[in-house]
Scaffold this motif. Structure first.
Motif, PDB file in Angstrom:
ATOM      1  N   THR A  21      34.875  46.035  44.641  1.00 52.91           N
ATOM      2  CA  THR A  21      34.330  44.978  43.783  1.00 52.91           C
ATOM      3  C   THR A  21      33.389  45.581  42.742  1.00 52.91           C
ATOM      4  O   THR A  21      32.820  46.653  42.955  1.00 52.91           O
ATOM      5  CB  THR A  21      33.522  43.952  44.606  1.00 52.91           C
ATOM      6  N   TRP A  22      33.219  44.856  41.650  1.00 53.87           N
ATOM      7  CA  TRP A  22      32.338  45.357  40.588  1.00 53.87           C
ATOM      8  C   TRP A  22      30.887  45.429  41.048  1.00 53.87           C
ATOM      9  O   TRP A  22      30.135  46.283  40.595  1.00 53.87           O
ATOM     10  CB  TRP A  22      32.468  44.457  39.346  1.00 53.87           C
ATOM     11  N   LEU A  23      30.476  44.514  41.943  1.00 56.62           N
ATOM     12  CA  LEU A  23      29.079  44.539  42.401  1.00 56.62           C
ATOM     13  C   LEU A  23      28.831  45.612  43.448  1.00 56.62           C
ATOM     14  O   LEU A  23      27.687  45.968  43.719  1.00 56.62           O
ATOM     15  CB  LEU A  23      28.680  43.178  42.984  1.00 56.62           C
ATOM     16  N   ARG A  56      43.561  36.165  51.707  1.00 51.47           N
ATOM     17  CA  ARG A  56      43.027  36.112  50.343  1.00 51.47           C
ATOM     18  C   ARG A  56      43.564  37.289  49.545  1.00 51.47           C
ATOM     19  O   ARG A  56      43.910  38.317  50.114  1.00 51.47           O
ATOM     20  CB  ARG A  56      41.501  36.154  50.353  1.00 51.47           C
ATOM     21  N   LEU A  57      43.593  37.083  48.239  1.00 51.92           N
ATOM     22  CA  LEU A  57      44.104  38.127  47.357  1.00 51.92           C
ATOM     23  C   LEU A  57      42.947  38.711  46.563  1.00 51.92           C
ATOM     24  O   LEU A  57      42.198  37.978  45.922  1.00 51.92           O
ATOM     25  CB  LEU A  57      45.150  37.491  46.428  1.00 51.92           C
ATOM     26  N   LEU A  58      42.804  40.006  46.636  1.00 53.02           N
ATOM     27  CA  LEU A  58      41.764  40.678  45.852  1.00 53.02           C
ATOM     28  C   LEU A  58      42.425  41.341  44.655  1.00 53.02           C
ATOM     29  O   LEU A  58      43.349  42.141  44.812  1.00 53.02           O
ATOM     30  CB  LEU A  58      41.067  41.736  46.723  1.00 53.02           C
ATOM     31  N   ILE A 122      38.254  42.145  28.626  1.00 53.89           N
ATOM     32  CA  ILE A 122      38.041  41.369  29.864  1.00 53.89           C
ATOM     33  C   ILE A 122      38.560  42.209  31.025  1.00 53.89           C
ATOM     34  O   ILE A 122      39.716  42.622  31.021  1.00 53.89           O
ATOM     35  CB  ILE A 122      38.792  40.016  29.845  1.00 53.89           C
ATOM     36  N   PRO A 123      37.718  42.495  32.012  1.00 58.41           N
ATOM     37  CA  PRO A 123      38.195  43.308  33.135  1.00 58.41           C
ATOM     38  C   PRO A 123      39.138  42.522  34.042  1.00 58.41           C
ATOM     39  O   PRO A 123      39.242  41.305  33.927  1.00 58.41           O
ATOM     40  CB  PRO A 123      36.914  43.659  33.901  1.00 58.41           C
ATOM     41  N   GLY A 124      39.796  43.224  34.957  1.00 58.62           N
ATOM     42  CA  GLY A 124      40.577  42.546  35.989  1.00 58.62           C
ATOM     43  C   GLY A 124      42.072  42.729  35.840  1.00 58.62           C
ATOM     44  O   GLY A 124      42.559  43.467  34.989  1.00 58.62           O
ATOM     45  N   THR A 125      42.797  42.012  36.698  1.00 56.02           N
ATOM     46  CA  THR A 125      44.259  42.074  36.726  1.00 56.02           C
ATOM     47  C   THR A 125      44.836  40.862  35.996  1.00 56.02           C
ATOM     48  O   THR A 125      44.132  39.863  35.788  1.00 56.02           O
ATOM     49  CB  THR A 125      44.748  42.018  38.185  1.00 56.02           C
ATOM     50  N   ILE A 126      46.127  40.931  35.684  1.00 53.09           N
ATOM     51  CA  ILE A 126      46.763  39.767  35.047  1.00 53.09           C
ATOM     52  C   ILE A 126      46.813  38.604  36.046  1.00 53.09           C
ATOM     53  O   ILE A 126      46.641  37.444  35.662  1.00 53.09           O
ATOM     54  CB  ILE A 126      48.171  40.108  34.476  1.00 53.09           C
ATOM     55  N   VAL A 204      33.641  43.376  19.513  1.00 50.41           N
ATOM     56  CA  VAL A 204      32.828  42.168  19.747  1.00 50.41           C
ATOM     57  C   VAL A 204      32.496  42.050  21.237  1.00 50.41           C
ATOM     58  O   VAL A 204      31.358  41.811  21.634  1.00 50.41           O
ATOM     59  CB  VAL A 204      33.592  40.901  19.271  1.00 50.41           C
ATOM     60  N   LYS A 205      33.510  42.272  22.069  1.00 52.34           N
ATOM     61  CA  LYS A 205      33.332  42.096  23.521  1.00 52.34           C
ATOM     62  C   LYS A 205      32.361  43.142  24.070  1.00 52.34           C
ATOM     63  O   LYS A 205      31.477  42.832  24.864  1.00 52.34           O
ATOM     64  CB  LYS A 205      34.717  42.227  24.185  1.00 52.34           C
ATOM     65  N   ARG A 206      32.551  44.378  23.621  1.00 49.68           N
ATOM     66  CA  ARG A 206      31.701  45.456  24.146  1.00 49.68           C
ATOM     67  C   ARG A 206      30.234  45.216  23.805  1.00 49.68           C
ATOM     68  O   ARG A 206      29.337  45.556  24.572  1.00 49.68           O
ATOM     69  CB  ARG A 206      32.166  46.799  23.589  1.00 49.68           C
ATOM     70  N   ALA A 208      28.875  42.429  23.731  1.00 49.14           N
ATOM     71  CA  ALA A 208      28.391  41.204  24.382  1.00 49.14           C
ATOM     72  C   ALA A 208      28.351  41.309  25.899  1.00 49.14           C
ATOM     73  O   ALA A 208      28.083  40.321  26.579  1.00 49.14           O
ATOM     74  CB  ALA A 208      29.285  40.029  23.973  1.00 49.14           C
ATOM     75  N   GLN A 209      28.672  42.482  26.451  1.00 48.53           N
ATOM     76  CA  GLN A 209      28.677  42.598  27.914  1.00 48.53           C
ATOM     77  C   GLN A 209      28.207  43.978  28.347  1.00 48.53           C
ATOM     78  O   GLN A 209      28.296  44.945  27.584  1.00 48.53           O
ATOM     79  CB  GLN A 209      30.074  42.311  28.470  1.00 48.53           C
ATOM     80  N   PRO A 210      27.697  44.085  29.589  1.00 50.66           N
ATOM     81  CA  PRO A 210      27.242  45.389  30.076  1.00 50.66           C
ATOM     82  C   PRO A 210      28.391  46.399  30.078  1.00 50.66           C
ATOM     83  O   PRO A 210      29.557  46.023  30.194  1.00 50.66           O
ATOM     84  CB  PRO A 210      26.786  45.084  31.508  1.00 50.66           C
ATOM     85  N   THR A 216      27.903  44.671  37.691  1.00 53.55           N
ATOM     86  CA  THR A 216      27.601  43.420  36.994  1.00 53.55           C
ATOM     87  C   THR A 216      28.631  42.348  37.288  1.00 53.55           C
ATOM     88  O   THR A 216      29.723  42.635  37.774  1.00 53.55           O
ATOM     89  CB  THR A 216      27.557  43.689  35.466  1.00 53.55           C
ATOM     90  N   LEU A 217      28.271  41.116  36.985  1.00 55.29           N
ATOM     91  CA  LEU A 217      29.171  39.961  37.084  1.00 55.29           C
ATOM     92  C   LEU A 217      28.866  39.032  35.932  1.00 55.29           C
ATOM     93  O   LEU A 217      27.709  38.931  35.517  1.00 55.29           O
ATOM     94  CB  LEU A 217      28.862  39.160  38.348  1.00 55.29           C
ATOM     95  N   GLN A 218      29.893  38.325  35.449  1.00 52.92           N
ATOM     96  CA  GLN A 218      29.614  37.255  34.504  1.00 52.92           C
ATOM     97  C   GLN A 218      29.284  36.034  35.358  1.00 52.92           C
ATOM     98  O   GLN A 218      30.169  35.313  35.802  1.00 52.92           O
ATOM     99  CB  GLN A 218      30.823  36.985  33.607  1.00 52.92           C
ATOM    100  N   ALA A 219      27.992  35.839  35.598  1.00 57.38           N
ATOM    101  CA  ALA A 219      27.571  34.841  36.583  1.00 57.38           C
ATOM    102  C   ALA A 219      27.694  33.422  36.061  1.00 57.38           C
ATOM    103  O   ALA A 219      27.962  32.499  36.824  1.00 57.38           O
ATOM    104  CB  ALA A 219      26.132  35.105  37.001  1.00 57.38           C
ATOM    105  N   VAL A 289      32.324  32.360  39.380  1.00 57.58           N
ATOM    106  CA  VAL A 289      32.452  33.485  40.306  1.00 57.58           C
ATOM    107  C   VAL A 289      32.910  32.962  41.664  1.00 57.58           C
ATOM    108  O   VAL A 289      32.430  31.933  42.127  1.00 57.58           O
ATOM    109  CB  VAL A 289      31.088  34.207  40.448  1.00 57.58           C
ATOM    110  N   ARG A 290      33.878  33.661  42.283  1.00 57.61           N
ATOM    111  CA  ARG A 290      34.373  33.230  43.597  1.00 57.61           C
ATOM    112  C   ARG A 290      33.547  33.904  44.691  1.00 57.61           C
ATOM    113  O   ARG A 290      33.358  35.121  44.649  1.00 57.61           O
ATOM    114  CB  ARG A 290      35.841  33.612  43.792  1.00 57.61           C
ATOM    115  N   ILE A 291      33.088  33.079  45.632  1.00 57.90           N
ATOM    116  CA  ILE A 291      32.285  33.624  46.731  1.00 57.90           C
ATOM    117  C   ILE A 291      33.132  33.662  47.993  1.00 57.90           C
ATOM    118  O   ILE A 291      33.692  32.646  48.404  1.00 57.90           O
ATOM    119  CB  ILE A 291      31.013  32.775  46.944  1.00 57.90           C
ATOM    120  N   TRP A 292      33.272  34.847  48.573  1.00 62.30           N
ATOM    121  CA  TRP A 292      34.070  35.020  49.803  1.00 62.30           C
ATOM    122  C   TRP A 292      33.145  35.108  50.994  1.00 62.30           C
ATOM    123  O   TRP A 292      32.098  35.713  50.938  1.00 62.30           O
ATOM    124  CB  TRP A 292      34.888  36.307  49.731  1.00 62.30           C
TER     125      TRP A 292
END
Ligand SMILES: Cc1cc2nc3c(=O)[nH]c(=O)nc-3n(C[C@H](O)[C@H](O)[C@H](O)COP(=O)(O)OP(=O)(O)OC[C@H]3O[C@@H](n4cnc5c(N)ncnc54)[C@H](O)[C@@H]3O)c2cc1C
Length: 292
Positions: A21-23, A56-58, A122-126, A204-206, A208-210, A216-219, A289-292
């Motif tokens: 996870t990113w955190l 669950r799917l990560l 935007i990070p992550g998977t499709i 623009v994105k870079r 605007a985000q860490p 980090t998380l986009q909380a 944000v999804r909390i597991w």
């Protein structure tokens, strides 16, 4: 081991989820598997279902908080090559659910197919992007999705055409499925035009985000008709921190963790900020944000 002989070599027990996870925080998955094929993924889900084990799917872990207690079920990850393919089609792209969004965007731009370049950065998977309808101001991924193949809770493969798909602001009707394939409709456009658009979006994105690699998380997401930055400032919470968890003062909406912060401290900070902002401004800050 509760899984049958067929899956014993695939399923790992008590797998730490934090590194995925990113955190970089949170507990273990009781069972964890990275299937090599669609059939393996379906078989694992079917077996878990028969044994009443939750699944669950990560994805890339850029939008989840795993509680310290971890998850008492089976966590699947689709990062193996066969589940992360990206191909061009007559009208766009076909991507496996585990493909990185950044790779899907690069492929579309290189193939001269417009529609995803605005999402650069935007990070992550499709799969994660489609389920959460990842978006920036200029557009969302959902508007490009033509068809989705997914595994349901019984392990069956289901196919959803455009008219069965629903996308809203940072959400979809795919929450209870495992997305394994996404067909995207894109428009032929000269690749050099798309490269320029993608680079502009990325700059623009870079800004605007860490930076990538930050814990980090986009909380919070932008409130309707308002701005997170203004809401936080009005509540005197800009840069607010509690222990090793803080709101980024540079990038409104993002939180940062350091040292040995726990998931519970992160969740507590999110809830405290939501309560305080609502009490002092009336604005209800939403968190996707999804909390597991
Ligand atoms: C620095 C940073 C910037 C960000 N900027 C943006 C932004 O501009 N716009 C935006 O929309 N988001 C943004 N996000 C949030 C995040 O990147 C997106 O939500 C992303 O789409 C999550 O994808 P993932 O693969 O990391 O999902 P994960 O975090 O792994 O999972 C999130 C949820 O999606 C589910 N999921 C993941 N893959 C699948 C699948 N194949 N099938 C079914 N369910 C699945 C998980 O079960 C979980 O519930 C940002 C996050 C960070 C850290």
């Amino acid at each position: 081991m509760v899984f049958s002989q067929r899956f014993q070599h695939l399923v790992r027990v008590n797998e730490p989820l934090a590194p995925l996870t990113w955190l970089q925080i949170g507990g273990e998955a009781k069972y964890f598997a990275e299937p090599h094929t669609l059939e393996e993924a379906q078989g694992l889900v079917a077996e878990a279902n028969q044994k009443s084990i939750p699944v669950r799917l990560l994805g890339d872990g850029s939008n989840i908080i795993v509680r310290s207690a971890g998850f008492e079920g089976l966590v699947l990850n689709l990062s193996n090559a066969a589940l992360a393919t990206i191909e061009t089609t007559a009208s766009g792209l076909l991507a496996g659910g585990g493909a990185k969004l950044s790779h899907v965007i690069s492929k579309s731009v290189g193939a001269g197919l417009a529609g995803l370049e605005y999402l650069a950065g935007i990070p992550g998977t499709i799969g994660g992007a489609v389920v959460g309808n990842a978006a920036v101001k200029n557009g969302d991924v959902g508007s490009r999705v033509h068809r989705v193949k997914a595994i349901n809770s019984a392990g069956e493969l289901v196919e959803l055409q455009r008219d069965a798909l629903q996308f809203g602001f940072r959400r979809s009707n795919l929450d209870d499925l495992i997305v394994v394939e996404v067909e995207l409709t894109l428009e032929p456009t000269p690749a050099d035009t798309l490269v320029r658009r993608m680079q502009a979006a990325w700059i623009v994105k870079r800004a605007a985000q860490p930076a990538s690699g930050t814990r980090t998380l986009q909380a919070f997401i932008e409130p309707d008709g308002g701005s997170i930055g203004e809401a936080l400032e009005a509540a005197d919470l800009k840069g607010y921190s509690s222990g090793e968890v803080s709101l980024s003062s540079q990038f409104p909406g993002f939180l940062l963790v350091g040292g040995d912060a726990t998931s519970e401290q992160v969740i507590e900070l999110i809830q405290k900020v939501q309560r305080s902002v609502e009490a002092s401004t009336g604005v209800q800050l939403q968190s996707q944000v999804r909390i597991w």
